[in-house]
Design an enzyme around this catalytic site. Structure first.
Site, PDB file in Angstrom:
ATOM      1  CD  GLN A   1      -6.100  -3.763   2.579  1.00 44.41           C
ATOM      2  OE1 GLN A   1      -5.989  -4.222   1.440  1.00 44.41           O
ATOM      3  NE2 GLN A   1      -5.137  -3.868   3.483  1.00 44.41           N
TER       4      GLN A   1
ATOM      5  CG  HIS B   1       6.703  -1.875   2.500  1.00 47.25           C
ATOM      6  ND1 HIS B   1       6.641  -0.712   3.240  1.00 47.25           N
ATOM      7  CD2 HIS B   1       5.463  -2.420   2.541  1.00 47.25           C
ATOM      8  CE1 HIS B   1       5.413  -0.556   3.700  1.00 47.25           C
ATOM      9  NE2 HIS B   1       4.677  -1.575   3.307  1.00 47.25           N
TER      10      HIS B   1
ATOM     11  CD  GLN C   1       6.716 -14.360  11.000  1.00 46.85           C
ATOM     12  OE1 GLN C   1       7.774 -14.818  10.567  1.00 46.85           O
ATOM     13  NE2 GLN C   1       6.473 -14.191  12.285  1.00 46.85           N
TER      14      GLN C   1
ATOM     15  CG  LEU D   1       7.220   1.530  -0.615  1.00 46.85           C
ATOM     16  CD1 LEU D   1       8.008   1.279  -1.903  1.00 46.85           C
ATOM     17  CD2 LEU D   1       6.331   0.336  -0.299  1.00 46.85           C
TER      18      LEU D   1
ATOM     19  CG  MET E   1      -1.894  -1.203   1.171  1.00 51.24           C
ATOM     20  SD  MET E   1      -3.414  -0.921   2.076  1.00 51.24           S
ATOM     21  CE  MET E   1      -2.774  -0.690   3.720  1.00 51.24           C
TER      22      MET E   1
ATOM     23  CB  SER F   1       2.831   2.481   6.497  1.00 48.02           C
ATOM     24  OG  SER F   1       3.453   1.632   5.556  1.00 48.02           O
ATOM     25  NE  ARG F   2      -3.084   1.428   9.784  1.00 49.30           N
ATOM     26  CZ  ARG F   2      -3.398   0.416   8.965  1.00 49.30           C
ATOM     27  NH1 ARG F   2      -2.727  -0.704   8.998  1.00 49.30           N
ATOM     28  NH2 ARG F   2      -4.413   0.532   8.120  1.00 49.30           N
TER      29      ARG F   2
HETATM   30  P1  AMP Z   1       1.356  -2.995   3.450  1.00 49.40           P
HETATM   31  O1  AMP Z   1       1.877  -1.894   2.604  1.00 49.40           O
HETATM   32  O2  AMP Z   1       1.227  -2.646   4.888  1.00 49.40           O
HETATM   33  O3  AMP Z   1       0.108  -3.630   2.876  1.00 49.40           O
HETATM   34  O4  AMP Z   1       2.469  -4.127   3.412  1.00 49.40           O
HETATM   35  C1  AMP Z   1       2.879  -4.691   2.190  1.00 49.40           C
HETATM   36  C2  AMP Z   1       3.644  -5.957   2.484  1.00 49.40           C
HETATM   37  O5  AMP Z   1       4.795  -5.638   3.266  1.00 49.40           O
HETATM   38  C3  AMP Z   1       2.816  -6.968   3.281  1.00 49.40           C
HETATM   39  O6  AMP Z   1       3.051  -8.267   2.764  1.00 49.40           O
HETATM   40  C4  AMP Z   1       3.361  -6.792   4.670  1.00 49.40           C
HETATM   41  O7  AMP Z   1       3.236  -7.950   5.478  1.00 49.40           O
HETATM   42  C5  AMP Z   1       4.823  -6.487   4.393  1.00 49.40           C
HETATM   43  N1  AMP Z   1       5.426  -5.812   5.552  1.00 49.40           N
HETATM   44  C6  AMP Z   1       4.943  -4.720   6.204  1.00 49.40           C
HETATM   45  N2  AMP Z   1       5.727  -4.432   7.268  1.00 49.40           N
HETATM   46  C7  AMP Z   1       6.717  -5.349   7.289  1.00 49.40           C
HETATM   47  C8  AMP Z   1       7.825  -5.600   8.151  1.00 49.40           C
HETATM   48  N3  AMP Z   1       8.081  -4.828   9.212  1.00 49.40           N
HETATM   49  N4  AMP Z   1       8.633  -6.639   7.868  1.00 49.40           N
HETATM   50  C9  AMP Z   1       8.386  -7.443   6.795  1.00 49.40           C
HETATM   51  N5  AMP Z   1       7.349  -7.261   5.944  1.00 49.40           N
HETATM   52  C10 AMP Z   1       6.521  -6.238   6.195  1.00 49.40           C
END
Ligand code: AMP
Length: 283
Positions: free
Chosen positions: A63, A39, A150, A35, A32, A188-189
């Site tokens: 979502q 990510h 994960q 980054l 999303m 990101s949060r």
């Molecule tokens: P998001 O942008 O939050 O939807 O995340 C995109 C992808 O990055 C998802 O598969 C998340 O699980 C992964 N992700 C987010 N934060 C982390 C993190 N700290 N370590 C590893 N992967 C992450």
């Protein structure tokens, strides 16, 4: 290298099909945006393991529930593409909402039972939105392999189950959680947190790692482990606890006694910011 930025689904699909005709292994990293190094760890792994890496950046409205942070979710495509330029990313797919959900679009995926507890119970419709957008992305980007983190453990189970149940011709790789030095999982949060809240936030991973350490030294009773974890959360002044649970890593059903198939998983709110994390006890 600077990736090409595409927003047109037909162009995206044509580009992927061309790579596949040329015998290239195509990898997909759905995100999303906003980054961070979490990510980027997925992106890095994808570039190592495939010939053609596509990163999608799309803040998926379906979502997010009513009252969640859809409107304030951080968006900065320029900064994201700058960060991706360090890697061999070939294309970024950043479609509009209307492209992914054209007016009148109303079909969605009903996710598997693993979507029901934990996040699913607290965020009704969340995993339906996740499964629907991921299936749409898999259709437009028929990659050989997709990389997920994960960090969103239940999401990985929901998507893995969808891949199996729908016979989707794609492999899934789940990458480890990238954390800050104090253990806080990157998210990101995290940018919503004040300095004081940021310190409190580390209490969640501390509690989960404490469970893992106690289990490692032979304390296997879930009730006693969860009690110890709640003390750590209290010490960190985290008082809005959505759940901290010990569940089977496949079914996500709660366990009474932990074993190598157990995952410690939690979600807390710090002010208005909701954070999730998990630790596999087998590690
Ligand atoms: P998001 O942008 O939050 O939807 O995340 C995109 C992808 O990055 C998802 O598969 C998340 O699980 C992964 N992700 C987010 N934060 C982390 C993190 N700290 N370590 C590893 N992967 C992450």
């Amino acid at each position: 290298m600077r990736p090409a930025i595409l927003s047109d689904p037909e162009q995206m699909l044509a580009l992927v099909e061309k790579q596949k005709r040329e015998g290239k292994r195509v990898g997909l990293v759905p995100t999303m945006g906003a980054l961070h190094d979490g990510h980027l760890s997925l992106v890095h792994r994808c570039t190592e393991e495939t010939d053609f890496t596509i990163v999608t950046i799309f803040v998926n409205p379906t979502q997010f529930g009513p009252g969640e942070d859809l409107d304030k979710y951080p968006r900065d495509l320029q900064q994201d593409t700058d960060l991706l330029s360090q890697f061999d990313v070939h294309a970024v797919f950043a479609p509009d909402v209307d492209t992914m959900y054209p007016p009148g679009a109303s079909t969605s995926v009903m996710p598997a039972d693993v979507a029901k507890p934990l996040e699913g119970a607290l965020r009704p419709g969340h995993f339906e939105g996740v499964a629907t957008i991921v299936l749409k992305l898999f259709q437009l980007i028929p990659a050989d392999v997709a990389y997920f983190g994960q960090k969103d453990y239940q999401q990985t189970r929901v998507i893995q189950q969808m891949i199996e149940d729908f016979h989707l011709p794609i492999d899934m790789v789940v990458c480890p959680i990238v954390r800050d030095e104090d253990g806080l999982a990157l998210s990101s949060r995290n940018s919503y947190l004040s300095t004081v809240q940021r310190q409190q936030a580390a209490g969640l991973s501390r509690a989960l790692f404490h469970i893992r350490d106690l289990a490692g030294s032979g304390n296997l009773e879930a009730a006693s482990l969860l009690k110890a974890a709640s003390q750590i959360l209290a010490d960190a002044s985290i008082d809005q606890i959505d759940y901290v649970a010990l569940v089977d890593k496949r079914s996500l059903e709660p366990v009474q006694r932990v074993d190598e198939n157990t995952i410690a998983i939690g979600a807390v709110r710090i002010g208005a910011t909701r954070l999730i994390d998990n630790v596999l006890l087998a590690q």
